[in-house]
Scaffold this motif. Structure first.
Motif, mmCIF file in Angstrom:
data_model
loop_
_atom_site.group_PDB
_atom_site.id
_atom_site.type_symbol
_atom_site.label_atom_id
_atom_site.label_comp_id
_atom_site.label_asym_id
_atom_site.label_seq_id
_atom_site.Cartn_x
_atom_site.Cartn_y
_atom_site.Cartn_z
ATOM 1 N N UNK A 197 -35.906 -7.529 43.190
ATOM 2 C CA UNK A 197 -35.579 -6.391 44.051
ATOM 3 C C UNK A 197 -34.181 -6.582 44.637
ATOM 4 N N UNK A 198 -33.332 -5.569 44.502
ATOM 5 C CA UNK A 198 -31.958 -5.688 45.004
ATOM 6 C C UNK A 198 -31.881 -5.564 46.514
ATOM 7 N N UNK A 199 -32.929 -5.115 47.170
ATOM 8 C CA UNK A 199 -32.868 -4.925 48.621
ATOM 9 C C UNK A 199 -32.956 -6.239 49.396
ATOM 10 N N UNK A 247 -22.251 -11.223 36.799
ATOM 11 C CA UNK A 247 -22.839 -10.045 36.151
ATOM 12 C C UNK A 247 -23.779 -9.317 37.106
ATOM 13 N N UNK A 248 -24.566 -10.063 37.872
ATOM 14 C CA UNK A 248 -25.475 -9.430 38.834
ATOM 15 C C UNK A 248 -24.681 -8.708 39.917
ATOM 16 N N UNK A 249 -23.621 -9.360 40.411
ATOM 17 C CA UNK A 249 -22.789 -8.723 41.444
ATOM 18 C C UNK A 249 -22.144 -7.435 40.941
ATOM 19 N N UNK A 250 -21.846 -7.403 39.633
ATOM 20 C CA UNK A 250 -21.222 -6.216 39.041
ATOM 21 C C UNK A 250 -22.238 -5.265 38.429
ATOM 22 N N UNK A 251 -23.535 -5.578 38.600
ATOM 23 C CA UNK A 251 -24.619 -4.755 38.047
ATOM 24 C C UNK A 251 -24.429 -4.542 36.551
ATOM 25 N N UNK A 252 -24.185 -5.658 35.829
ATOM 26 C CA UNK A 252 -23.977 -5.609 34.392
ATOM 27 C C UNK A 252 -25.024 -6.487 33.695
ATOM 28 N N UNK A 253 -25.411 -6.125 32.470
ATOM 29 C CA UNK A 253 -26.340 -6.987 31.729
ATOM 30 C C UNK A 253 -25.657 -8.273 31.303
ATOM 31 N N UNK A 275 -30.880 -7.490 33.066
ATOM 32 C CA UNK A 275 -30.324 -6.137 32.980
ATOM 33 C C UNK A 275 -30.687 -5.372 34.254
ATOM 34 N N UNK A 276 -29.755 -4.583 34.781
ATOM 35 C CA UNK A 276 -30.051 -3.801 35.984
ATOM 36 C C UNK A 276 -30.833 -2.527 35.651
ATOM 37 N N UNK A 284 -27.872 0.033 41.501
ATOM 38 C CA UNK A 284 -28.898 -0.882 40.968
ATOM 39 C C UNK A 284 -30.087 -0.983 41.918
ATOM 40 N N UNK A 285 -31.253 -0.665 41.403
ATOM 41 C CA UNK A 285 -32.477 -0.711 42.195
ATOM 42 C C UNK A 285 -33.197 -2.048 42.005
ATOM 43 N N UNK A 286 -33.269 -2.472 40.753
ATOM 44 C CA UNK A 286 -33.965 -3.695 40.398
ATOM 45 C C UNK A 286 -33.202 -4.405 39.274
ATOM 46 N N UNK A 287 -33.549 -5.658 39.062
ATOM 47 C CA UNK A 287 -33.050 -6.408 37.911
ATOM 48 C C UNK A 287 -34.256 -6.927 37.141
#
Length: 513
Positions: A197-199, A247-253, A275-276, A284-287
């Motif tokens: 969860x990105x929250x 990659x997570x910070x940039x919301x990239x796979x 993957x986001x 991005x809601x979830x990963x």
């Protein structure tokens, strides 16, 4: 910035300010306007304002996410005031009842019930909902007068608003079956699957399938709420972790391989793909993460690389070892041509036999993948005499002790080792070259020493490195070949002072002598 990020908190912290600047900043949408002061207390105020802005932004985002979830839910959701009139309905609620949303807003709930159901609502459903919650099935009258049976849930909020949730039984069954199938497929997948969860801070895991439990050895209750860094350990390298973090910070796979650790401490190579999952606003809601144990693949790859490296080194060393008999052959042919005496060809024939042995050695290595394969007890003294007779020794002399023990070795490989050691003494010696071969006094093993110039202490380790040589015409592969053969047998080698400061090579830790 507001054109691209309309909701991102923006604090204007300025050294010089005025009412005009403040007014303009506020009109352009700054979250907070703060002017620097003459003391450091203003920085504490700044920190507090930033924390408040971030907290408020996250709360608003959570509310927005919740509202989007309600709007796009498969279930029909409505909100009624304390008079029983609709003040909100989502699209699913409108679809199930057949009305447009605006047609139901302001209408009483009795509009949707057959006359014989109204009393049940008043006498049973609403009182139970007031106490806690009511769930069951009811019949609605759609706008076209048709009837629809719905699963129904009623409850009250603290401010006395009535929350009504409904779902068409036929559609609910289909959706549940579809969701159940997807959940079963994910949980039965032979790889680890997680959802973060990105929250929350560090994207805490809210789902982990059975494959992830089996892969890591952690039970689900210890996984949920964690971030995947809990699998990292001492041998986890930073570069792949940094690549994944970016990659997570940039919301990239991203797909990386890194060392992870199971609950029992066992290390394994984990191929992680992340993957986001984006919401309707592109945020991005979830990963979702996929984890796979690739330890065996890595070991195969590493063995392949080791094999290639070994064969490359072996090719260079063998090329060096072939040079000696080839030199003999060439020299004897030239003497035959000059003197017309065919007796020189006898020595050439012996050298050709040696080339044939080396070629056979190559074939064995290529077939078995090992430098040492066919081992037996070998008479080191006898083999040394045979090797000495094949070399161009000139006026050099050799003394071979009688008490050298037989060693358990690959005879062809040991022959190459002696050729290199004896050839090294002949190559570096000058006049009155003397070579001695004997047994070690204190441990199983033997030595080869000479009265040449010797090897300085600071070069005694480098001498075994491929390419290292002290002669301009040298290849630097003779001693590397010796070291490779020693290692292949499981022995060890060291360099000491020999005769009158010459070089002495001691082969030790030889088992089975």
């Amino acid at each position: 910035m507001r054109n691209e990020f309309p909701d991102l908190p923006f604090v204007l912290f300025t050294g010089k300010g005025s009412e005009e600047i403040a007014s303009e900043a506020i009109s352009k949408g700054v979250t907070e306007y703060l002017q620097k002061g003459g003391s450091t207390e203003q920085y504490e105020v700044l920190a507090n304002r930033i924390e408040q802005a971030v907290a408020r932004h996250r709360a608003e985002r959570q509310v927005a996410r919740g509202f989007r979830a309600i709007e796009t839910a498969h279930d029909g959701i409505s909100l009624l005031d304390n008079n029983g009139r609709f003040i909100y309905i989502n699209d699913a609620y409108a679809d199930i009842t057949g009305y447009d949303r605006k047609e139901l807003i302001g209408e009483h709930w009795e509009t949707l019930y057959p006359d014989d159901e109204v009393e049940r609502v008043h006498e049973e459903m609403l009182p139970e909902a007031r106490d806690d919650e009511w769930t069951g099935r009811t019949v609605y009258v759609r706008k076209d007068s048709s009837l629809v049976t719905v699963d129904h849930r009623l409850s009250y909020t603290k401010d006395d608003a009535l929350v009504c949730t409904i779902s068409d039984i036929s559609e609910t069954k289909q959706v549940r079956e579809e969701l159940s199938l997807k959940e079963q497929a994910m949980d039965a997948a032979p790889i680890g699957i997680t959802i973060g969860d990105t929250d929350g801070a560090d994207n805490p895991l809210i789902y982990a399938n059975g494959g992830f439990v089996d892969l890591t050895g952690y039970p689900r209750e210890e996984i949920i709420g964690q971030d995947c860094r809990f699998l990292q350990g001492e041998e986890t390298r930073e570069p792949p972790v940094a690549e994944m973090r970016e990659a997570i910070n940039n919301a990239e796979p991203v797909t990386i391989e890194l060392r992870n650790y199971r609950k029992d401490g066992e290390m394994f190579w984990n191929r992680v793909s992340i993957a986001p999952i984006f919401d309707e606003d592109g945020e991005p809601d979830y990963f979702v993460g996929f984890q796979q144990d690739v330890t065996e693949e890595r070991e195969i790859q590493e063995r392949h690389e080791e094999w290639v490296e070994m064969m490359q080194g072996f090719g260079q060393l063998l090329s060096h070892d072939l040079q000696t008999p080839l030199d003999v052959i060439q020299g004897r042919i030239e003497l035959t041509q000059e003197t017309s005496e065919v007796t020189h060809l006898e020595d050439a024939q012996e050298a050709l036999d040696r080339v044939e042995e080396l070629i056979g050695d190559v074939a064995d290595v290529m077939q078995t993948g090992e430098l040492v394969s066919d081992e037996e007890y070998v008479d080191v003294g006898k083999l040394t005499k045979e090797v000495w007779q094949t070399l161009d020794v000139g006026d050099a002399s050799i003394k071979i002790a009688d008490e050298i023990p037989d060693v358990y070795a690959d005879e062809l490989a040991l022959k190459r080792l002696l050729e290199n050691l004896l050839g090294n003494s002949l190559e570096h010696g000058e006049e009155d070259i003397l070579v001695r071969v004997g047994r070690l006094d204190d441990e199983p093993g033997f030595y080869v020493e000479d009265n040449g110039p010797g090897i300085p202490e600071n070069e005694r380790t480098d001498v075994f490195v491929p390419g290292f040589t002290t002669k301009e015409s040298g290849t630097g592969f003779g001693m590397a070949s010796v070291a490779q053969i020693v290692a292949a047998h499981g022995w060890r080698i060291r360099v000491q002072d020999g005769i009158n400061g010459g070089a002495r090579f001691e082969i030790f830790e030889i088992k089975g002598t």
